[in-house]
Design a protein around this motif. Structure first.
Motif, PDB file in Angstrom:
ATOM      1  N   CYS A  54       0.831  -1.198   0.000  1.00  0.00           N
ATOM      2  CA  CYS A  54       0.000   0.000   0.000  1.00  0.00           C
ATOM      3  C   CYS A  54       0.871   1.257   0.000  1.00  0.00           C
ATOM      4  O   CYS A  54       1.805   1.358   0.796  1.00  0.00           O
ATOM      5  CB  CYS A  54      -0.917   0.010   1.217  1.00  0.00           C
ATOM      6  N   PRO A  55       0.572   2.221  -0.875  1.00  0.00           N
ATOM      7  CA  PRO A  55       1.356   3.460  -0.889  1.00  0.00           C
ATOM      8  C   PRO A  55       1.179   4.293   0.387  1.00  0.00           C
ATOM      9  O   PRO A  55       1.946   5.214   0.629  1.00  0.00           O
ATOM     10  CB  PRO A  55       0.837   4.211  -2.107  1.00  0.00           C
ATOM     11  N   LEU A  56       0.184   3.961   1.205  1.00  0.00           N
ATOM     12  CA  LEU A  56      -0.064   4.700   2.436  1.00  0.00           C
ATOM     13  C   LEU A  56       0.721   4.147   3.620  1.00  0.00           C
ATOM     14  O   LEU A  56       0.598   4.640   4.727  1.00  0.00           O
ATOM     15  CB  LEU A  56      -1.557   4.676   2.772  1.00  0.00           C
ATOM     16  N   GLY A  57       1.500   3.104   3.402  1.00  0.00           N
ATOM     17  CA  GLY A  57       2.275   2.512   4.486  1.00  0.00           C
ATOM     18  C   GLY A  57       1.877   1.079   4.741  1.00  0.00           C
ATOM     19  O   GLY A  57       0.928   0.570   4.139  1.00  0.00           O
ATOM     20  N   PRO A  58       2.577   0.376   5.644  1.00  0.00           N
ATOM     21  CA  PRO A  58       2.348  -1.052   5.853  1.00  0.00           C
ATOM     22  C   PRO A  58       0.932  -1.392   6.345  1.00  0.00           C
ATOM     23  O   PRO A  58       0.432  -2.464   6.056  1.00  0.00           O
ATOM     24  CB  PRO A  58       3.408  -1.455   6.877  1.00  0.00           C
ATOM     25  N   ASP A  59       0.307  -0.510   7.079  1.00  0.00           N
ATOM     26  CA  ASP A  59      -1.062  -0.754   7.549  1.00  0.00           C
ATOM     27  C   ASP A  59      -2.060   0.174   6.870  1.00  0.00           C
ATOM     28  O   ASP A  59      -3.199   0.319   7.326  1.00  0.00           O
ATOM     29  CB  ASP A  59      -1.149  -0.568   9.072  1.00  0.00           C
ATOM     30  N   GLY A  60      -1.649   0.787   5.785  1.00  0.00           N
ATOM     31  CA  GLY A  60      -2.460   1.799   5.124  1.00  0.00           C
ATOM     32  C   GLY A  60      -3.799   1.309   4.609  1.00  0.00           C
ATOM     33  O   GLY A  60      -4.823   1.959   4.823  1.00  0.00           O
ATOM     34  N   ASP A  61      -3.816   0.171   3.927  1.00  0.00           N
ATOM     35  CA  ASP A  61      -5.081  -0.322   3.380  1.00  0.00           C
ATOM     36  C   ASP A  61      -6.045  -0.743   4.473  1.00  0.00           C
ATOM     37  O   ASP A  61      -7.246  -0.528   4.368  1.00  0.00           O
ATOM     38  CB  ASP A  61      -4.849  -1.478   2.407  1.00  0.00           C
ATOM     39  N   GLU A  62      -5.515  -1.338   5.532  1.00  0.00           N
ATOM     40  CA  GLU A  62      -6.388  -1.726   6.634  1.00  0.00           C
ATOM     41  C   GLU A  62      -7.013  -0.484   7.269  1.00  0.00           C
ATOM     42  O   GLU A  62      -8.199  -0.451   7.562  1.00  0.00           O
ATOM     43  CB  GLU A  62      -5.624  -2.539   7.683  1.00  0.00           C
ATOM     44  N   ALA A  63      -6.208   0.571   7.456  1.00  0.00           N
ATOM     45  CA  ALA A  63      -6.720   1.824   8.013  1.00  0.00           C
ATOM     46  C   ALA A  63      -7.736   2.456   7.055  1.00  0.00           C
ATOM     47  O   ALA A  63      -8.768   2.989   7.489  1.00  0.00           O
ATOM     48  CB  ALA A  63      -5.575   2.788   8.294  1.00  0.00           C
ATOM     49  N   LEU A  64      -7.447   2.383   5.761  1.00  0.00           N
ATOM     50  CA  LEU A  64      -8.374   2.920   4.765  1.00  0.00           C
ATOM     51  C   LEU A  64      -9.708   2.184   4.823  1.00  0.00           C
ATOM     52  O   LEU A  64     -10.776   2.806   4.819  1.00  0.00           O
ATOM     53  CB  LEU A  64      -7.755   2.805   3.368  1.00  0.00           C
ATOM     54  N   LEU A  65      -9.680   0.862   4.906  1.00  0.00           N
ATOM     55  CA  LEU A  65     -10.917   0.088   4.985  1.00  0.00           C
ATOM     56  C   LEU A  65     -11.703   0.421   6.252  1.00  0.00           C
ATOM     57  O   LEU A  65     -12.924   0.569   6.212  1.00  0.00           O
ATOM     58  CB  LEU A  65     -10.616  -1.411   4.932  1.00  0.00           C
ATOM     59  N   CYS A  66     -10.995   0.564   7.372  1.00  0.00           N
ATOM     60  CA  CYS A  66     -11.664   0.943   8.620  1.00  0.00           C
ATOM     61  C   CYS A  66     -12.347   2.288   8.461  1.00  0.00           C
ATOM     62  O   CYS A  66     -13.501   2.468   8.872  1.00  0.00           O
ATOM     63  CB  CYS A  66     -10.665   0.991   9.777  1.00  0.00           C
ATOM     64  N   ALA A  67     -11.650   3.243   7.865  1.00  0.00           N
ATOM     65  CA  ALA A  67     -12.214   4.582   7.678  1.00  0.00           C
ATOM     66  C   ALA A  67     -13.419   4.551   6.742  1.00  0.00           C
ATOM     67  O   ALA A  67     -14.430   5.213   6.997  1.00  0.00           O
ATOM     68  CB  ALA A  67     -11.145   5.531   7.138  1.00  0.00           C
ATOM     69  N   LEU A  68     -13.326   3.783   5.663  1.00  0.00           N
ATOM     70  CA  LEU A  68     -14.430   3.712   4.705  1.00  0.00           C
ATOM     71  C   LEU A  68     -15.652   3.011   5.288  1.00  0.00           C
ATOM     72  O   LEU A  68     -16.782   3.388   5.008  1.00  0.00           O
ATOM     73  CB  LEU A  68     -13.983   3.020   3.415  1.00  0.00           C
ATOM     74  N   LEU A  69     -15.427   1.991   6.100  1.00  0.00           N
ATOM     75  CA  LEU A  69     -16.557   1.315   6.735  1.00  0.00           C
ATOM     76  C   LEU A  69     -17.189   2.202   7.808  1.00  0.00           C
ATOM     77  O   LEU A  69     -18.398   2.160   8.014  1.00  0.00           O
ATOM     78  CB  LEU A  69     -16.126  -0.025   7.317  1.00  0.00           C
TER      79      LEU A  69
END
Length: 116
Positions: free
Chosen positions: A68-83
């Motif tokens: 993820c270009p947002l960092g190692p936990d970026g996509d997980e954080a993105l999914l949390c935010a979107l949900l």
């Protein structure tokens, strides 16, 4: 209608990583998700998480939870935010034809989480 309750962030992170591992190893994704989620009382979320992740990849045009270009936990954080707030999807550069599908999957996931 009452506001849907998002899934706990720790559960989203674990499910997203489980989904990625299953996809990368060509294992049955929903079975792996079910095995993770059932002991926690979220077994009905397995196909929902699978859908959110699959449509998220299509919408963003890249694999989720891998590089993820947002960092190692970026996509997980993105999914949390979107949900937590699917309206945030409007701020992401996505393919417009798939944005509506992904938004629908996020909304469905919120509704299903409130029923779990």
């Amino acid at each position: 209608m009452s506001e849907a309750v998002p899934l706990p962030a720790v559960l989203i992170v674990r499910a997203a990583r489980c989904w990625r591992r299953a996809r990368d190893s060509h294992d049955p994704v929903q079975q792996r998700l079910h095995a993770l989620l059932a002991p926690l009382g979220y077994e009905m979320m397995a196909p929902v998480i699978d859908s959110v992740m699959t449509l998220g990849e299509a919408c963003l045009g890249r694999p989720l939870c891998r590089g993820c270009p947002l960092g190692p936990d970026g996509d997980e954080a993105l999914l949390c935010a979107l949900l937590a707030d699917p309206a945030r999807l409007d701020r992401l550069p996505c393919c417009l034809g798939r944005r509506d599908l992904f938004a629908g999957a996020l909304s469905s996931a919120r509704v299903m989480a409130s029923l779990a």
